[in-house]
Write a protein that holds these residues in place. Sequence first.
Motif, mmCIF file in Angstrom:
data_model
loop_
_atom_site.group_PDB
_atom_site.id
_atom_site.type_symbol
_atom_site.label_atom_id
_atom_site.label_comp_id
_atom_site.label_asym_id
_atom_site.label_seq_id
_atom_site.Cartn_x
_atom_site.Cartn_y
_atom_site.Cartn_z
ATOM 1 N N ASP A 1 35.724 28.498 47.067
ATOM 2 C CA ASP A 1 36.889 29.248 46.575
ATOM 3 C C ASP A 1 38.173 28.445 46.756
ATOM 4 N N ARG A 2 38.292 27.782 47.885
ATOM 5 C CA ARG A 2 39.473 26.963 48.117
ATOM 6 C C ARG A 2 39.549 25.782 47.154
ATOM 7 N N ALA A 3 38.359 25.331 46.704
ATOM 8 C CA ALA A 3 38.332 24.219 45.763
ATOM 9 C C ALA A 3 38.593 24.674 44.335
ATOM 10 N N GLY A 4 38.794 25.987 44.123
ATOM 11 C CA GLY A 4 39.114 26.483 42.795
ATOM 12 C C GLY A 4 37.938 27.020 42.010
ATOM 13 N N LEU A 5 36.846 27.419 42.688
ATOM 14 C CA LEU A 5 35.690 27.961 41.969
ATOM 15 C C LEU A 5 36.037 29.291 41.325
ATOM 16 N N ARG A 6 35.671 29.456 40.058
ATOM 17 C CA ARG A 6 35.881 30.712 39.337
ATOM 18 C C ARG A 6 34.556 31.122 38.684
ATOM 19 N N THR A 7 34.095 32.298 39.024
ATOM 20 C CA THR A 7 32.831 32.792 38.453
ATOM 21 C C THR A 7 33.023 33.954 37.500
ATOM 22 N N GLY A 8 34.222 34.405 37.295
ATOM 23 C CA GLY A 8 34.476 35.481 36.346
ATOM 24 C C GLY A 8 33.823 36.779 36.771
ATOM 25 N N PRO A 9 33.153 37.460 35.822
ATOM 26 C CA PRO A 9 32.563 38.771 36.125
ATOM 27 C C PRO A 9 31.223 38.698 36.862
ATOM 28 N N VAL A 10 30.785 37.476 37.197
ATOM 29 C CA VAL A 10 29.462 37.346 37.831
ATOM 30 C C VAL A 10 29.458 37.971 39.214
ATOM 31 N N ASP A 11 30.481 37.704 40.000
ATOM 32 C CA ASP A 11 30.524 38.241 41.363
ATOM 33 C C ASP A 11 30.461 39.764 41.408
ATOM 34 N N PRO A 12 31.280 40.490 40.631
ATOM 35 C CA PRO A 12 31.169 41.954 40.657
ATOM 36 C C PRO A 12 29.800 42.455 40.207
ATOM 37 N N PHE A 13 29.210 41.764 39.236
ATOM 38 C CA PHE A 13 27.873 42.170 38.775
ATOM 39 C C PHE A 13 26.846 42.025 39.890
ATOM 40 N N VAL A 14 26.877 40.896 40.582
ATOM 41 C CA VAL A 14 25.938 40.675 41.685
ATOM 42 C C VAL A 14 26.167 41.683 42.793
ATOM 43 N N ARG A 15 27.462 41.992 43.071
ATOM 44 C CA ARG A 15 27.752 42.958 44.124
ATOM 45 C C ARG A 15 27.194 44.335 43.785
ATOM 46 N N ARG A 16 27.286 44.726 42.515
ATOM 47 C CA ARG A 16 26.827 46.065 42.120
ATOM 48 C C ARG A 16 25.302 46.158 42.112
ATOM 49 N N TYR A 17 24.629 45.120 41.617
ATOM 50 C CA TYR A 17 23.174 45.193 41.433
ATOM 51 C C TYR A 17 22.435 44.270 42.396
ATOM 52 N N ALA B 1 32.137 37.949 46.200
ATOM 53 C CA ALA B 1 32.604 39.305 45.908
ATOM 54 C C ALA B 1 33.195 39.956 47.151
ATOM 55 N N ARG B 2 32.553 39.752 48.296
ATOM 56 C CA ARG B 2 33.069 40.354 49.527
ATOM 57 C C ARG B 2 34.385 39.718 49.951
ATOM 58 N N SER B 3 34.491 38.388 49.754
ATOM 59 C CA SER B 3 35.737 37.729 50.144
ATOM 60 C C SER B 3 36.903 38.185 49.276
ATOM 61 N N GLU B 4 36.644 38.423 47.979
ATOM 62 C CA GLU B 4 37.691 38.918 47.093
ATOM 63 C C GLU B 4 38.125 40.323 47.511
ATOM 64 N N GLU B 5 37.157 41.169 47.887
ATOM 65 C CA GLU B 5 37.483 42.518 48.349
ATOM 66 C C GLU B 5 38.329 42.455 49.622
ATOM 67 N N ALA B 6 37.954 41.565 50.528
ATOM 68 C CA ALA B 6 38.709 41.457 51.784
ATOM 69 C C ALA B 6 40.125 40.974 51.529
ATOM 70 N N ALA B 7 40.248 40.007 50.608
ATOM 71 C CA ALA B 7 41.605 39.505 50.284
ATOM 72 C C ALA B 7 42.455 40.590 49.651
ATOM 73 N N ALA B 8 41.858 41.398 48.743
ATOM 74 C CA ALA B 8 42.609 42.488 48.099
ATOM 75 C C ALA B 8 43.020 43.535 49.105
ATOM 76 N N ALA B 9 42.128 43.865 50.031
ATOM 77 C CA ALA B 9 42.459 44.865 51.053
ATOM 78 C C ALA B 9 43.564 44.370 51.973
ATOM 79 N N LYS B 10 43.526 43.070 52.291
ATOM 80 C CA LYS B 10 44.561 42.502 53.153
ATOM 81 C C LYS B 10 45.931 42.508 52.442
ATOM 82 N N ALA B 11 45.908 42.229 51.124
ATOM 83 C CA ALA B 11 47.165 42.204 50.379
ATOM 84 C C ALA B 11 47.733 43.609 50.232
ATOM 85 N N ALA B 12 46.864 44.626 50.112
ATOM 86 C CA ALA B 12 47.348 46.011 49.920
ATOM 87 C C ALA B 12 47.774 46.657 51.227
#
Length: 439
Positions: free
Chosen positions: A360-376, A424-435
């Motif tokens: 992620d720090r290197a700029g990896l972008r997976t688009g909608p893949v992470d939320p899909f994997v998290r859900r299913y 997906a979990r790291s994005e959720e944690a970052a969003a929760a920290k920002a909010a």
Amino acid sequence: MSDAGSTARDDGRSELQELRERVATLEAERTRPRRHRVQSLLAAVLIILGCVLAPLGIVSAWAADEVGDTDRYVATVAPLASDPDIQDAVATRVTDVLMRRLDLPALLSDATPAERPRLEKALGRLGDSLEGAVRSFVHDKARAVAGSDAFATIWTEANRTIHASVNKALTGSGGGAVRLEDDTVTLDLAPVVELVKKRLVDEGMQVAGRIPEIHTDFTLVRSDDIGKVKTYVRLLQIAGNWLPVLAVLLVAGGVLLARRRRRALVAGALGVAVTTGLLGIGLRVFRAVYLDALPAGVSQGAAGAVYDTMTHLLHTMIRMAVVLGVVVALAAWLTGRGRRAGLVRGLWTSGIGAARTTADRAGLRTGPVDPFVRRYRTGIVWTLVAAALVVYLLWSHPTGWVVVGLTLALLLALAVVEFLGAGARSEEAAAAKAAAPPM
């Protein structure tokens, strides 16, 4: 008064009902350990029976596949034609039978004047003794024939013909004119003898051409106890692939009945690995006993090569079962609640999580893949496990390396799922920290 009496009667009934319920509860608690003990005993019996039947199931599958299938049998023994011990044993057998028929005193006198110098030169290179020179000369030609493509063809076709005799020797079945004599299965080397005679004639030994057709046998299977074991092998052949299925069902039934199913699965898988491993050790021990019991005239090297070739598929199946049992036991243990298993899982997830953070720090972008994997995620994991199982079941004659390869492939796929899920979990944690409101 009537109201007070009615209330007293109601209180008495409620107390009586409460006492009955308490007695029923105590009786249930008293009988529950007994029922659990019976259930656990039955589970243990089923698992033990499954572990005992596992090696028998492997032998039955081998008997049905190797012994009962002519094409597979021929494909198994065909490489023996290029085995040096087999070639040496065949050459020695052909040499012995030809030397008994050669008229050594008339050998040189029957040679024509044009052929005699060449024959004397050939024999002279091989020694001073006429018999020793002729034997070495004949053995050299027989060894050359045994190493030729013609011998490979003769070997393959002869084994195809005698397969019914091998089947009869090991299972008691086999029809037609096939006969099993002295608990021995033999291969007729008459075509090989004819080829050697032709080569001898071509080298100037005309007397070899006057030797009549000779039928001599090469022992493939011999055992004085074959009559005792063939009935059991026949039963295993009839059982075929159903006996391994029964063993698996017994172990599975024991696991389902057990109170601690995960621990029962670990025990059952390791039990299957141990019992099948003991079968492999028994085959090695029996090999030594079998070779020691052979007559002095039978080549130990050739008999060992035949035994190893015939049991190669059986050893492969044993190694596969051992590896599969260990893999299943490890999988069951790692998914449990034990402290050490949790530590291993923690190392797994933390390592993959660290890799995802770096990505992620290197700029990896997976688009909608992470939320899909998290859900299913759960469904994806079970789909991968089911896919690996289907590939294993559809694989023709899987080996231990096939099991290892499928396991590593599954672990790699699960690592990818964990990698995406960690994002997906790291994005959720970052969003929760920002909010979160500032302190």
